[in-house]
Scaffold this motif. Sequence first.
Motif, PDB file in Angstrom:
ATOM      1  N   ILE A 512      21.642  60.970  97.486  1.00 30.02           N
ATOM      2  CA  ILE A 512      20.703  60.023  96.881  1.00 30.02           C
ATOM      3  C   ILE A 512      21.372  59.247  95.747  1.00 30.02           C
ATOM      4  O   ILE A 512      21.170  58.039  95.593  1.00 30.02           O
ATOM      5  CB  ILE A 512      19.453  60.770  96.359  1.00 30.02           C
ATOM      6  N   THR A 513      22.179  59.938  94.944  1.00 29.59           N
ATOM      7  CA  THR A 513      22.892  59.255  93.862  1.00 29.59           C
ATOM      8  C   THR A 513      23.812  58.171  94.426  1.00 29.59           C
ATOM      9  O   THR A 513      23.875  57.053  93.897  1.00 29.59           O
ATOM     10  CB  THR A 513      23.714  60.271  93.043  1.00 29.59           C
ATOM     11  N   ALA A 514      24.520  58.469  95.526  1.00 26.38           N
ATOM     12  CA  ALA A 514      25.401  57.478  96.155  1.00 26.38           C
ATOM     13  C   ALA A 514      24.599  56.300  96.704  1.00 26.38           C
ATOM     14  O   ALA A 514      25.008  55.137  96.568  1.00 26.38           O
ATOM     15  CB  ALA A 514      26.210  58.136  97.273  1.00 26.38           C
ATOM     16  N   LEU A 515      23.453  56.567  97.312  1.00 26.12           N
ATOM     17  CA  LEU A 515      22.607  55.489  97.831  1.00 26.12           C
ATOM     18  C   LEU A 515      22.138  54.577  96.708  1.00 26.12           C
ATOM     19  O   LEU A 515      22.124  53.349  96.835  1.00 26.12           O
ATOM     20  CB  LEU A 515      21.394  56.084  98.562  1.00 26.12           C
ATOM     21  N   SER A 516      21.742  55.172  95.594  1.00 30.42           N
ATOM     22  CA  SER A 516      21.285  54.384  94.446  1.00 30.42           C
ATOM     23  C   SER A 516      22.395  53.477  93.932  1.00 30.42           C
ATOM     24  O   SER A 516      22.171  52.305  93.625  1.00 30.42           O
ATOM     25  CB  SER A 516      20.798  55.327  93.342  1.00 30.42           C
ATOM     26  N   HIS A 517      23.612  54.018  93.844  1.00 29.34           N
ATOM     27  CA  HIS A 517      24.746  53.217  93.370  1.00 29.34           C
ATOM     28  C   HIS A 517      25.025  52.044  94.299  1.00 29.34           C
ATOM     29  O   HIS A 517      25.539  51.007  93.864  1.00 29.34           O
ATOM     30  CB  HIS A 517      25.996  54.098  93.246  1.00 29.34           C
ATOM     31  N   SER A 518      24.696  52.195  95.585  1.00 27.92           N
ATOM     32  CA  SER A 518      24.967  51.104  96.529  1.00 27.92           C
ATOM     33  C   SER A 518      23.836  50.086  96.570  1.00 27.92           C
ATOM     34  O   SER A 518      23.889  49.132  97.337  1.00 27.92           O
ATOM     35  CB  SER A 518      25.196  51.686  97.932  1.00 27.92           C
ATOM     36  N   GLY A 519      22.788  50.291  95.754  1.00 26.38           N
ATOM     37  CA  GLY A 519      21.709  49.315  95.655  1.00 26.38           C
ATOM     38  C   GLY A 519      20.436  49.669  96.372  1.00 26.38           C
ATOM     39  O   GLY A 519      19.479  48.893  96.345  1.00 26.38           O
ATOM     40  N   VAL A 520      20.392  50.827  97.043  1.00 24.80           N
ATOM     41  CA  VAL A 520      19.166  51.250  97.716  1.00 24.80           C
ATOM     42  C   VAL A 520      18.173  51.775  96.677  1.00 24.80           C
ATOM     43  O   VAL A 520      18.527  52.573  95.816  1.00 24.80           O
ATOM     44  CB  VAL A 520      19.445  52.348  98.767  1.00 24.80           C
ATOM     45  N   THR A 521      16.938  51.325  96.741  1.00 28.28           N
ATOM     46  CA  THR A 521      15.878  51.807  95.862  1.00 28.28           C
ATOM     47  C   THR A 521      15.250  53.038  96.510  1.00 28.28           C
ATOM     48  O   THR A 521      14.966  53.039  97.708  1.00 28.28           O
ATOM     49  CB  THR A 521      14.806  50.725  95.659  1.00 28.28           C
ATOM     50  N   VAL A 522      15.035  54.087  95.723  1.00 24.64           N
ATOM     51  CA  VAL A 522      14.530  55.351  96.254  1.00 24.64           C
ATOM     52  C   VAL A 522      13.228  55.714  95.551  1.00 24.64           C
ATOM     53  O   VAL A 522      13.175  55.771  94.317  1.00 24.64           O
ATOM     54  CB  VAL A 522      15.556  56.490  96.073  1.00 24.64           C
ATOM     55  N   ILE A 523      12.183  55.954  96.346  1.00 26.31           N
ATOM     56  CA  ILE A 523      10.902  56.454  95.830  1.00 26.31           C
ATOM     57  C   ILE A 523      10.720  57.854  96.400  1.00 26.31           C
ATOM     58  O   ILE A 523      10.765  58.036  97.620  1.00 26.31           O
ATOM     59  CB  ILE A 523       9.712  55.576  96.273  1.00 26.31           C
TER      60      ILE A 523
END
Length: 591
Positions: A512-523
């Motif tokens: 999830i941390t990697a996804l956030s760094h790539s610009g994906v918004t996580v809810i």
Amino acid sequence: MSESDAVVIAGQLRKTFASPSGGPLHAIDTLTFSVRKGELTALVGPDGAGKTTLIRMIAGLLKPDAGSLQVLGTDVKADPQSVQNRISYMPQRFGLYEDLSVQENLDLYADLHGVPLQLRRERYARLLEMTDLARFTGRPAGKLSGGMKQKLGLACTLVRSPDLLLLDEPSVGVDPLSRRELWKIVQQLVDDEKLSVLVSTAYMDEAERCAQVFVLHQGRLLADGTPPALAERARGLTYTATPRPDMPARDLQARLIDADALIADAVPHGGAVRFIIQPGTDKHALGELLGGAACEPRREELEDAFMMLLRQQHHEEDKPPQPQIAASGGAAQAPSGQPVIVVRDLVRKFGDFTAVASTSFEVARGEIFGLLGPNGAGKTTTFRMLCGLLPASSGHLEVAGLNLRTARAQARGRIGYVSQKFALYGSLSVRENLEFFGGAYGLRGKALRQRVADVIEQFGLDPAATSGVVPGGYKQRLAMAASLLHQPEILFLDEPTSGIDPLARRAFWRTITALSHSGVTVIITTHFMEEAEYCDRIAIQDAGRMLALGTPRQVREQAAGAEGGDMNSAFIAIVEQGRAAERRVAEGAAA
């Protein structure tokens, strides 16, 4: 230990199933142990460790293939019915009858267990008082919150007075407030009635309450002892690092957990990062890794020893580490500086019941946003409206630049969704599941084949594995891979770590941390309060109302004075303060 002091004695116990590949799968592998009478005993271990199989054998529901198993002095293999007449067993999915009321469920289970009528009144009164369900005896079980259902399940399990109580992960999917109440009931039974209780759990703080803990891995016993004795294994290896103000705790945690040659484990906690160094690590080598974070020793805990045991086992088995995902966001990304989710005065009513009352917030691109609350708080309803699965009664809701009132279908194409139950097709292989979900997201031909190949590699999946028989952590990775096939810009995760062991949860949050760094918004919704520490901001709801909204630090400060100072304590304090304020308003209106 004499036989009279033990409620369970196992010797060289074995249970084997056929694996998907056709070979033998030793779910319980030459296990020898004993459970003491009148105590609270825990079984812990990663997914696939054999905890549920062992409990089902003790309950007489599965027959051992080899070895000996005595329960309450009886050979359970020879006479399972005699054992079942003296125990109570609460499985992970306890069978409540949702159309029946609380009282009718109690009556049904009393009938099934042959509880004499003259004993029921006293037993019911005690159970309803302990579970705080006396006010709800006429309510259908299907209308109860998740925490109340668990308490009713426990009450139904205890309609007769057993000599041994078996609980298989009783607090999975239950919020911290309900979890505290559930354990208060169990502890009361042990203290007042000297009841013997054997419980499997994914929560190390729950195992820490127990007199004895057994750590299982792939059907074998890795370690056992009292929580303090097990925690001693991590003595001198545990530290807390407080990052610089410009570094989120989750970024420091990611840096530490990636350095597995030096670090055995790392997890955010109270704005800092609790970590364990590998035995023999040169502490001077930590300086550059910590990136200027202040570091000090801390007292070792059971979870530290548990994580060390699991890491050591993976190392001895030469297992590759969990894949680290370098995901890229979708092509349709929100303009710089603009929120990707806008919620204004959101309301959802079911008849005359208001599930969500005038809620407002925004979520920025690349942000990890946590929706927290007790069972029945309205967070799932809010979550389903954000996903476009449920229309709002009123208010403004905008996702990925699209108004969900007028463009719900288009908005869904820009989001990924992982449900709590991992909506996978158990009879299909990993590849077949991915191809199905890719097609549902509109991928075809070469584009579909390429994306399936990409996520199989990224998430370390076996394309031929049957999804219905893989462990929970593996299913979680597969569900995540399926949700990311179409490269969404927003990812919705509904309690994705419920029932998943700590090792799998660490790997999940690294992703999830990697996804956030790539610009994906996580809810994300979660009942693990430690996971709120990974979020940029969190919202706490109860009874449809917003009680807190801000960064983890701001929420902890709102609950200033809460015992413990961590997110779990802050959550409980904020919910209790909100409910007390609501009661005062109601009492004032009544006066």
